[in-house]
Design an enzyme around this catalytic site. Structure first.
Site, PDB file in Angstrom:
ATOM      1  N   ASP A  12      -4.305   1.757  12.140  1.00 16.33           N
ATOM      2  CA  ASP A  12      -3.415   2.659  12.884  1.00 16.33           C
ATOM      3  C   ASP A  12      -4.226   3.272  14.023  1.00 16.33           C
ATOM      4  OD1 ASP A  12      -4.956   4.683  11.747  1.00 16.33           O
ATOM      5  OD2 ASP A  12      -3.268   5.747  10.849  1.00 16.33           O
ATOM      6  N   CYS A  69      -7.612   3.320   8.692  1.00 16.44           N
ATOM      7  CA  CYS A  69      -6.816   4.444   9.199  1.00 16.44           C
ATOM      8  C   CYS A  69      -7.782   5.619   9.275  1.00 16.44           C
ATOM      9  CB  CYS A  69      -5.587   4.704   8.322  1.00 16.44           C
ATOM     10  SG  CYS A  69      -5.916   5.302   6.655  1.00 16.44           S
ATOM     11  N   GLY A  70      -7.310   6.821   9.417  1.00 16.29           N
ATOM     12  CA  GLY A  70      -8.213   7.959   9.586  1.00 16.29           C
ATOM     13  C   GLY A  70      -9.174   8.116   8.423  1.00 16.29           C
ATOM     14  N   THR A  71      -8.623   8.164   7.233  1.00 19.70           N
ATOM     15  CA  THR A  71      -9.442   8.293   6.021  1.00 19.70           C
ATOM     16  C   THR A  71      -9.625   6.982   5.282  1.00 19.70           C
ATOM     17  OG1 THR A  71      -7.445   8.704   4.741  1.00 19.70           O
ATOM     18  CG2 THR A  71      -8.609  10.651   5.597  1.00 19.70           C
ATOM     19  N   GLY A  72      -8.758   6.038   5.538  1.00 15.09           N
ATOM     20  CA  GLY A  72      -8.701   4.799   4.751  1.00 15.09           C
ATOM     21  C   GLY A  72      -7.767   4.935   3.551  1.00 15.09           C
ATOM     22  N   GLY A  74      -4.496   6.288   3.167  1.00 17.63           N
ATOM     23  CA  GLY A  74      -3.099   5.859   3.313  1.00 17.63           C
ATOM     24  C   GLY A  74      -2.987   4.354   3.452  1.00 17.63           C
ATOM     25  N   HIS A 102     -17.028  -7.477  -8.493  1.00 17.65           N
ATOM     26  CA  HIS A 102     -16.186  -7.153  -9.651  1.00 17.65           C
ATOM     27  C   HIS A 102     -14.692  -7.285  -9.387  1.00 17.65           C
ATOM     28  CE1 HIS A 102     -19.419  -4.523 -11.881  1.00 17.65           C
ATOM     29  NE2 HIS A 102     -19.900  -5.692 -11.466  1.00 17.65           N
ATOM     30  N   ARG A 113     -12.228   8.049  10.942  1.00 17.84           N
ATOM     31  CA  ARG A 113     -12.429   9.371  11.531  1.00 17.84           C
ATOM     32  C   ARG A 113     -13.134  10.277  10.546  1.00 17.84           C
ATOM     33  NH1 ARG A 113      -6.963  10.483  14.948  1.00 17.84           N
ATOM     34  NH2 ARG A 113      -6.212  11.298  12.983  1.00 17.84           N
ATOM     35  N   ARG A 136     -15.793 -11.872 -17.116  1.00 14.72           N
ATOM     36  CA  ARG A 136     -14.941 -10.762 -17.595  1.00 14.72           C
ATOM     37  C   ARG A 136     -14.153 -10.133 -16.454  1.00 14.72           C
ATOM     38  NH1 ARG A 136     -20.047  -8.847 -16.994  1.00 14.72           N
ATOM     39  NH2 ARG A 136     -20.368  -6.755 -16.158  1.00 14.72           N
ATOM     40  N   HIS A 137     -14.680 -10.228 -15.226  1.00 14.27           N
ATOM     41  CA  HIS A 137     -13.972  -9.633 -14.087  1.00 14.27           C
ATOM     42  C   HIS A 137     -12.714 -10.432 -13.750  1.00 14.27           C
ATOM     43  CE1 HIS A 137     -17.329  -6.985 -13.769  1.00 14.27           C
ATOM     44  NE2 HIS A 137     -18.161  -8.007 -13.640  1.00 14.27           N
ATOM     45  N   ARG A 140      -9.935  -9.300 -15.920  1.00 12.33           N
ATOM     46  CA  ARG A 140      -9.373  -8.017 -15.473  1.00 12.33           C
ATOM     47  C   ARG A 140      -8.467  -8.200 -14.252  1.00 12.33           C
ATOM     48  NH1 ARG A 140     -15.342  -5.538 -16.604  1.00 12.33           N
ATOM     49  NH2 ARG A 140     -15.079  -5.445 -18.865  1.00 12.33           N
TER      50      ARG A 140
HETATM   51  C1  RB5 Z   1      -3.086   9.706  10.781  1.00 11.10           C
HETATM   52  O1  RB5 Z   1      -3.129  10.976  11.346  1.00 11.10           O
HETATM   53  C2  RB5 Z   1      -3.680   9.721   9.389  1.00 11.10           C
HETATM   54  O2  RB5 Z   1      -2.852  10.441   8.531  1.00 11.10           O
HETATM   55  C3  RB5 Z   1      -3.887   8.314   8.902  1.00 11.10           C
HETATM   56  O3  RB5 Z   1      -4.700   7.632   9.774  1.00 11.10           O
HETATM   57  C4  RB5 Z   1      -4.555   8.183   7.544  1.00 11.10           C
HETATM   58  O4  RB5 Z   1      -5.746   8.908   7.489  1.00 11.10           O
HETATM   59  C5  RB5 Z   1      -3.702   8.375   6.383  1.00 11.10           C
HETATM   60  O5  RB5 Z   1      -4.123   8.245   5.212  1.00 11.10           O
END
Ligand code: RB5
Length: 156
Positions: A12, A69-72, A74, A102, A113, A136-137, A140
């Protein structure tokens, strides 16, 4: 370098910069790439790009995806809703290795970010050069496939 797998890239707007950085690094190493977008910093919705990437990755078992994405967070939640996708949100090279050894993750998810260039290069290199250990992996992973069959699409 004909043996390199096709890497699908997606992000994104908040993952756009790390995606472009990874693209430049992988092009230097002659990986075949397919970029499903986004292609600018204009605000978009990460599930749309997780879906585009996942549908390309699951076409072929050799394919791998790198999603951001920003945090990965979502993007990894969204990608893991698509049957056949094992998306691993990773923030260090040890987890990058284990996500292949694994979990045989077919999508690597990164937070963009902020991101550290050297650590990102290390994570990508290790992720692309690790091997699934099976045994074993594998048992799973079969159980995860069974969960997909049992529950995906079951929520009304
Ligand atoms: C976008 O602002 C942010 O919410 C998206 O990139 C992500 O971090 C969501 O998990």
């Amino acid at each position: 370098m004909g043996k390199n797998p096709l890497i699908i890239l997606g992000a994104d707007h908040a993952g756009f910069k790390i995606k472009e950085f990874i693209k430049r690094e992988l092009l230097k190493k002659n990986y075949p790439l397919q970029d499903v977008g986004t292609f600018s910093l204009k605000r978009v919705d990460y599930p749309d790009y997780a879906e585009k990437l996942a549908l390309e990755v699951r076409k072929n078992k050799q394919r791998k995806g790198i999603l951001a994405c920003g945090t990965g967070i979502g993007a990894s939640i969204a990608a893991n809703k698509i049957a056949g996708i094992r998306a691993a949100l990773v923030s260090n090279s040890r987890d990058a290795r284990l996500s292949i050894e694994h979990n045989n993750a077919n999508v690597l998810v990164l937070g963009g970010r902020p991101f550290n260039k050297e650590e990102t290069k290390r994570i990508i290199r290790i992720w692309l050069n690790s091997s699934f250990q099976g045994g074993r992996h594998q048992r799973r992973l079969k159980k995860i496939s069974n969960l997909e069959k049992k529950y995906l699409g079951a929520v009304k």
